[in-house]
Design an enzyme around this catalytic site. Structure first.
Site, short mmCIF file in Angstrom:
data_model
loop_
_atom_site.label_atom_id
_atom_site.label_comp_id
_atom_site.label_asym_id
_atom_site.label_seq_id
_atom_site.Cartn_x
_atom_site.Cartn_y
_atom_site.Cartn_z
N SER A 194 0.87 -1.18 0.00
CA SER A 194 0.00 0.00 0.00
C SER A 194 0.90 1.22 0.00
CB SER A 194 -0.85 0.00 1.27
OG SER A 194 -1.47 1.26 1.44
N TYR B 40 -0.97 -0.86 10.44
CA TYR B 40 -1.19 -1.23 9.03
C TYR B 40 -0.05 -0.65 8.18
CZ TYR B 40 -3.35 -1.31 4.36
OH TYR B 40 -3.61 -1.50 3.03
N1 LIG Z 1 -8.47 -1.16 -1.81
C1 LIG Z 1 -7.55 -0.27 -1.54
O1 LIG Z 1 -7.78 0.95 -1.62
C2 LIG Z 1 -6.17 -0.71 -1.13
C3 LIG Z 1 -5.19 0.27 -1.01
C4 LIG Z 1 -3.91 -0.10 -0.64
C5 LIG Z 1 -3.61 -1.43 -0.42
N2 LIG Z 1 -4.59 -2.37 -0.53
C6 LIG Z 1 -4.19 -3.76 -0.27
O2 LIG Z 1 -4.71 -4.58 -1.29
C7 LIG Z 1 -4.95 -5.88 -0.79
C8 LIG Z 1 -6.36 -6.32 -1.16
O3 LIG Z 1 -7.27 -5.40 -0.58
P1 LIG Z 1 -8.75 -5.17 -1.14
O4 LIG Z 1 -9.01 -3.73 -1.01
O5 LIG Z 1 -8.92 -5.84 -2.44
O6 LIG Z 1 -9.58 -5.90 0.02
P2 LIG Z 1 -10.91 -6.73 0.01
O7 LIG Z 1 -11.80 -6.35 -1.12
O8 LIG Z 1 -11.44 -6.66 1.39
O9 LIG Z 1 -10.40 -8.23 -0.29
C9 LIG Z 1 -9.59 -8.90 0.63
C10 LIG Z 1 -9.40 -10.33 0.16
O10 LIG Z 1 -8.52 -10.98 1.05
C11 LIG Z 1 -9.15 -12.15 1.58
N3 LIG Z 1 -8.64 -12.37 2.93
C12 LIG Z 1 -8.74 -11.55 4.00
N4 LIG Z 1 -8.13 -12.11 5.06
C13 LIG Z 1 -7.61 -13.29 4.64
C14 LIG Z 1 -6.87 -14.32 5.27
N5 LIG Z 1 -6.53 -14.27 6.57
N6 LIG Z 1 -6.52 -15.40 4.52
C15 LIG Z 1 -6.86 -15.49 3.22
N7 LIG Z 1 -7.55 -14.54 2.58
C16 LIG Z 1 -7.93 -13.46 3.29
C17 LIG Z 1 -10.64 -11.84 1.50
O11 LIG Z 1 -11.48 -12.98 1.48
P3 LIG Z 1 -12.03 -13.67 2.86
O12 LIG Z 1 -12.57 -12.56 3.70
O13 LIG Z 1 -13.06 -14.67 2.41
O14 LIG Z 1 -10.85 -14.34 3.47
C18 LIG Z 1 -10.68 -11.14 0.15
O15 LIG Z 1 -10.61 -12.08 -0.90
C19 LIG Z 1 -4.68 -5.82 0.72
O16 LIG Z 1 -3.39 -6.31 0.99
C20 LIG Z 1 -4.75 -4.33 1.02
O17 LIG Z 1 -3.98 -3.96 2.12
C21 LIG Z 1 -5.86 -2.05 -0.87
#
Ligand SMILES: NC(=O)c1ccc[n+]([C@@H]2O[C@H](COP(=O)([O-])OP(=O)(O)OC[C@H]3O[C@@H](n4cnc5c(N)ncnc54)[C@H](OP(=O)(O)O)[C@@H]3O)[C@@H](O)[C@H]2O)c1
Length: 280
Positions: free
Chosen positions: A161, A178
């Site tokens: 991130s 985080y």
């Molecule tokens: N969206 C943003 O703006 C943003 C910005 C910066 C960084 N990121 C990073 O991008 C990545 C994805 O984020 P996202 O925004 O796409 O989040 P999201 O839509 O909430 O998706 C998270 C995914 O991770 C899975 N997950 C969560 N905990 C887990 C665990 N312990 N084991 C296995 N799977 C797990 C969830 O499925 P289950 O709940 O079924 O496990 C889901 O498939 C993260 O690392 C986040 O920090 C996102």
């Protein structure tokens, strides 16, 4: 003119097997979709839940409706749990015998005021975002090494991130641990680049800014909503699925084969718009 070998395949993933953790929704699902569209033979998505509107099964169903020859499959696993990672590795070994692309994308966040921070929240964030990523790389290394060659190494892509390179949120909705976990992910990728490079595995980090998702939507609202965040951003928009797709395919394909240990921020440049996100 210079002789560019096989330029037409520069951004193709034909024959590749990829695994995307957190592939059931959000950024992970954007990556899985892009890999299949770029020709990957198989994309394994992993998350904890199989069922429900955000579970693995619905994502696999959607991916398998893409008009491509590659296939998606799902394997449920909690990638904060080392035994579960070992089980995931064993399954991939049994079904595919190798892995070309590992995307460590699953992540957790927590926000709140500094002094009352519950200890469980720090453990949750570090267990998934740091220890889990390390163990994924460590336990998948033999299968990745089997697939990689000097010209075409296997790839580890860590989703971090911009919080890993800035101090984005302090105060009532502070995200210090985080941010620390994501900074650790950046440095882990540099360590892995040097450790695993000689085994024909490259490691790079993608650092997204705000992309609407289940994980990000709460914080987007707390910061004033999408319109306000778009206005802060030099590109006047938030991240879109194609922004993730493009960088993922670049790093996973022949085009990215000599890139190792790098961070690529995908945030429209907003991290340079100093201090504005620290308003909370
Ligand atoms: N969206 C943003 O703006 C943003 C910005 C910066 C960084 N990121 C990073 O991008 C990545 C994805 O984020 P996202 O925004 O796409 O989040 P999201 O839509 O909430 O998706 C998270 C995914 O991770 C899975 N997950 C969560 N905990 C887990 C665990 N312990 N084991 C296995 N799977 C797990 C969830 O499925 P289950 O709940 O079924 O496990 C889901 O498939 C993260 O690392 C986040 O920090 C996102």
């Amino acid at each position: 003119m210079s002789e560019l070998k096989d330029f037409g395949r520069m951004f193709r993933l034909d024959g590749k097997v990829a695994l995307v953790t957190g592939g059931s929704r959000g950024l992970g699902l954007h990556a899985a979709t892009a890999f299949l569209l770029a020709g990957a033979e198989k994309v394994i998505i992993s998350a904890r839940k199989n069922e429900g509107p955000q579970g693995i099964d619905q994502a696999v169903e959607k991916l398998n409706k893409l008009n491509v020859s590659g296939k998606a499959v799902g394997i449920a696993a909690n990638v904060a749990d080392t035994e579960d990672i070992a089980r995931l590795v064993k399954k991939v070994e049994e079904t595919d015998g190798k892995l070309d692309i590992l995307v460590c994308n699953a992540g957790a966040t927590w926000g709140g005021p500094f002094e009352p921070t519950p200890d469980w929240s720090s453990k949750k964030v570090l267990d998934l975002n740091v220890r889990g990523v390390f163990n994924l790389a460590r336990l998948f290394a033999p299968l990745l090494a089997k697939a990689g060659t000097r010209q075409d190494p296997s790839r580890i892509i860590i989703v971090s991130s911009t919080a890993g390179v800035t101090v984005p949120h302090v105060g009532d909705h502070g995200t210090i641990m985080y941010s620390v976990s994501k900074a650790a992910a950046h440095h882990m990728s540099r360590q892995l680049a040097v450790e695993l490079g000689p085994r024909n595995i490259t490691t790079n980090t993608i650092a997204p800014g705000f992309f609407p998702s289940k994980l990000a939507n709460g914080l987007i609202e707390l910061l004033g909503g999408e319109e306000e965040l778009k206005d802060w951003n030099p590109r006047k928009r938030l991240g879109e699925p194609e922004d993730i797709a493009g960088v993922m395919v670049y790093l996973a394909s022949p085009a990215g084969s000599y890139v190792n240990g790098e961070d690529i921020c995908i945030d429209g440049g907003v991290r340079y718009a100093q201090g504005r996100q620290s308003k909370l």
